[in-house]
Design an enzyme around this catalytic site. Structure first.
Site, PDB file in Angstrom:
ATOM      1  CD  GLU A   7      -3.309   0.308   2.036  1.00  0.00           C
ATOM      2  OE1 GLU A   7      -4.325  -0.325   1.725  1.00  0.00           O
ATOM      3  OE2 GLU A   7      -3.114   0.707   3.192  1.00  0.00           O
ATOM      4  CG  HIS A  44       6.768 -29.849  -0.492  1.00  0.00           C
ATOM      5  ND1 HIS A  44       7.242 -31.090  -0.828  1.00  0.00           N
ATOM      6  CD2 HIS A  44       7.546 -29.411   0.534  1.00  0.00           C
ATOM      7  CE1 HIS A  44       8.253 -31.406  -0.016  1.00  0.00           C
ATOM      8  NE2 HIS A  44       8.455 -30.400   0.814  1.00  0.00           N
ATOM      9  CE  LYS A  49     -12.188   2.254   1.213  1.00  0.00           C
ATOM     10  NZ  LYS A  49     -11.616   3.264   2.097  1.00  0.00           N
TER      11      LYS A  49
HETATM   12  O1  PA5 Z   1      -3.045   1.534   6.076  1.00  0.00           O
HETATM   13  C1  PA5 Z   1      -4.087   2.132   5.916  1.00  0.00           C
HETATM   14  O2  PA5 Z   1      -4.208   3.356   6.119  1.00  0.00           O
HETATM   15  C2  PA5 Z   1      -5.340   1.377   5.505  1.00  0.00           C
HETATM   16  O3  PA5 Z   1      -5.052   0.045   5.239  1.00  0.00           O
HETATM   17  C3  PA5 Z   1      -6.389   1.434   6.597  1.00  0.00           C
HETATM   18  O4  PA5 Z   1      -5.864   0.944   7.783  1.00  0.00           O
HETATM   19  C4  PA5 Z   1      -7.650   0.648   6.208  1.00  0.00           C
HETATM   20  O5  PA5 Z   1      -8.127   1.063   4.968  1.00  0.00           O
HETATM   21  C5  PA5 Z   1      -8.731   0.824   7.264  1.00  0.00           C
HETATM   22  O6  PA5 Z   1      -9.088   2.162   7.401  1.00  0.00           O
HETATM   23  P1  PA5 Z   1      -9.840   2.683   8.672  1.00  0.00           P
HETATM   24  O7  PA5 Z   1      -8.968   2.498   9.852  1.00  0.00           O
HETATM   25  O8  PA5 Z   1     -10.134   4.127   8.412  1.00  0.00           O
HETATM   26  O9  PA5 Z   1     -11.110   1.870   8.820  1.00  0.00           O
END
Ligand code: PA5
Length: 428
Positions: free
Chosen positions: A279, A300, A414
């Site tokens: 990410e 494996h 989303k």
């Molecule tokens: O690393 C990040 O910022 C994201 O993966 C969030 O943790 C994830 O999208 C969850 O978001 P939130 O904590 O607002 O529910």
């Protein structure tokens, strides 16, 4: 602590390639430390091992005790960075097959109707608590899960008792969850505004579930703090070197990194790591694709590809030097399985032989390699390891030329989903 061997990667790089990557990583490291790059309002995690809120830490410990006293099950609701850190640490430290008393279940990290239905049924008459973790407070997956479990909790407990079973971890200043928490006077913990989910494991996001499961959060923070001090005092530290080596390899076409371990309980450390790097780096058509395997299990399956498939992979192997427990292989007088040649040797001795053999074969097969040696799996070392990865990821992202602290790509699915579901404000 941590000892990292980069020799298996340097073999695949020229002096010029290393020195160019080093130059770029140096600039990137400076940008991270000076907080002068894109996403600089999300670098609160960097100093957090020393700047964390001490008063909140005590509240976290008290809440963990309340959960242990009142509940058989703790349900941690969250997705992405809001649950992976806690799960990684808890699974790494929880002894295989031992029931410590409190059971932990993670929810709100998928939209599986079967999972939620079965979870409600499973929780049935049990005493349980919920820790809802969402920085934005509006993420669909955890919001749906909380709605279900909240209705269950409201039927089970009333007023003060209900408040002993619900804990919110959310942004310190804003968000829907914060509003619900204030209106109902639920105990709330904070995700600092300047910290994104995947960099939040040392905040209440990670610490409350970890403490509730009986692990030592002071030691976890101590490990992170040791890493922080080591990196501060030494410019050419291992986080910097990991970032530069990864980028040098990427520039040579090694665009897939595989995090490997020979211990199954590390599989969620890999999940956390994949989210952290995937990410943070995968944007603007750039980045190393993070993947993971557990050996010898995956020798494996994916082992074939790693040994012999496309040569665009490199591997980072986490080696736990001293296992939590070990046992010798017994002698058998009939020896029908022909295993007597290793009778009297310990299982870990065989595991390490498998690891060394695999690493050697992969180098011969053209796979560059980094080895992270950790003395033993405990809170201090895990704290060090996670902080090491976070710093390295920041440097690496800036070396690549991306903002390592946003995740705009996540919005695409989303938006489409909200249009399909008819969410107010969303149109084609
Ligand atoms: O690393 C990040 O910022 C994201 O993966 C969030 O943790 C994830 O999208 C969850 O978001 P939130 O904590 O607002 O529910």
């Amino acid at each position: 602590m941590l000892n990292i061997n980069f020799e298996g990667a340097y073999k695949f790089l020229t002096k010029e390639e290393i020195s160019k990557a080093k130059e770029d990583a140096k600039k990137a490291y400076k940008v991270l430390k000076d907080k002068s790059g894109p996403g600089n309002d999300f670098i609160g995690w960097f100093d957090y091992p020393i700047s964390y809120d001490k008063e909140e830490l005590e509240r976290i410990k008290a809440a963990a005790q309340t959960i242990q006293r009142t509940s058989e099950v703790l349900v941690v609701i969250g997705i992405g960075g809001s649950y992976l850190g806690a799960r990684a640490v808890i699974e790494a430290l929880t002894p295989y097959f031992e029931n410590s008393g409190l059971e932990i279940i993670f929810a709100g990290n998928s939209i599986s109707s079967t999972y939620l239905t079965k979870l409600r049924y499973y929780l049935g008459d049990k005493d349980f608590s919920v820790n809802v973790i969402s920085k934005s407070g509006t993420t669909t997956e955890p919001a749906i899960a909380f709605r279900f479990l909240y209705s269950l909790l409201k039927k089970k407990y009333f007023k003060d008792e209900l408040r002993e079973h619900i804990f919110f971890t959310t942004d310190s200043t804003k968000g829907a969850l914060r509003q619900i928490g204030i209106e109902n006077d639920f105990e709330m913990f904070t995700i600092p505004s300047d910290m994104g989910g995947r960099y939040s494991v040392f905040s209440a996001v990670g610490l409350l579930p970890i403490a509730a499961m009986g692990f030592d959060i002071d030691s976890l923070l101590k490990g992170a703090k040791t890493a922080y001090n080591n990196f501060k005092n030494k410019e050419d530290n291992e986080a910097f070197e990991y970032a530069l080596v990864r980028n040098a390899l990427l520039r040579k076409g090694y665009d897939i990194e595989i995090l490997e371990s020979f211990e199954p309980c590390l599989s969620y450390i890999s999940e956390w790591w994949k989210q952290l790097f995937g990410e943070s780096e995968g944007k603007e058509g750039k980045g190393i694709y993070p993947s993971s395997v557990i050996f010898t299990t995956d020798l494996h399956s994916l082992g074939q590809y790693i040994q012999d498939g496309r040569r665009n992979l490199f591997e980072t192997c986490i080696n736990i030097v001293n296992p939590v427990s070990d046992i010798d292989i017994p002698f058998d007088k009939d020896n029908l399985d022909s295993l007597n040649y290793i009778a009297g040797k310990s299982i870990d001795y065989v595991n390490k032989a498998a690891m060394n053999a695999t690493m050697e074969a992969h180098i011969e097969g053209g796979v560059p390699q980094i080895r992270i040696n950790i003395d033993e799996l405990d809170e201090i070392n895990i704290g060090y390891l996670l902080y090491f990865f976070m710093v390295s990821c920041g440097i690496s992202g800036y070396t690549l030329g991306v903002n390592p602290f946003n995740q705009e790509g996540v919005e695409a699915y989303k938006k489409n989903m909200f249009i399909a579901l008819g969410k107010p404000g969303y149109t084609k």
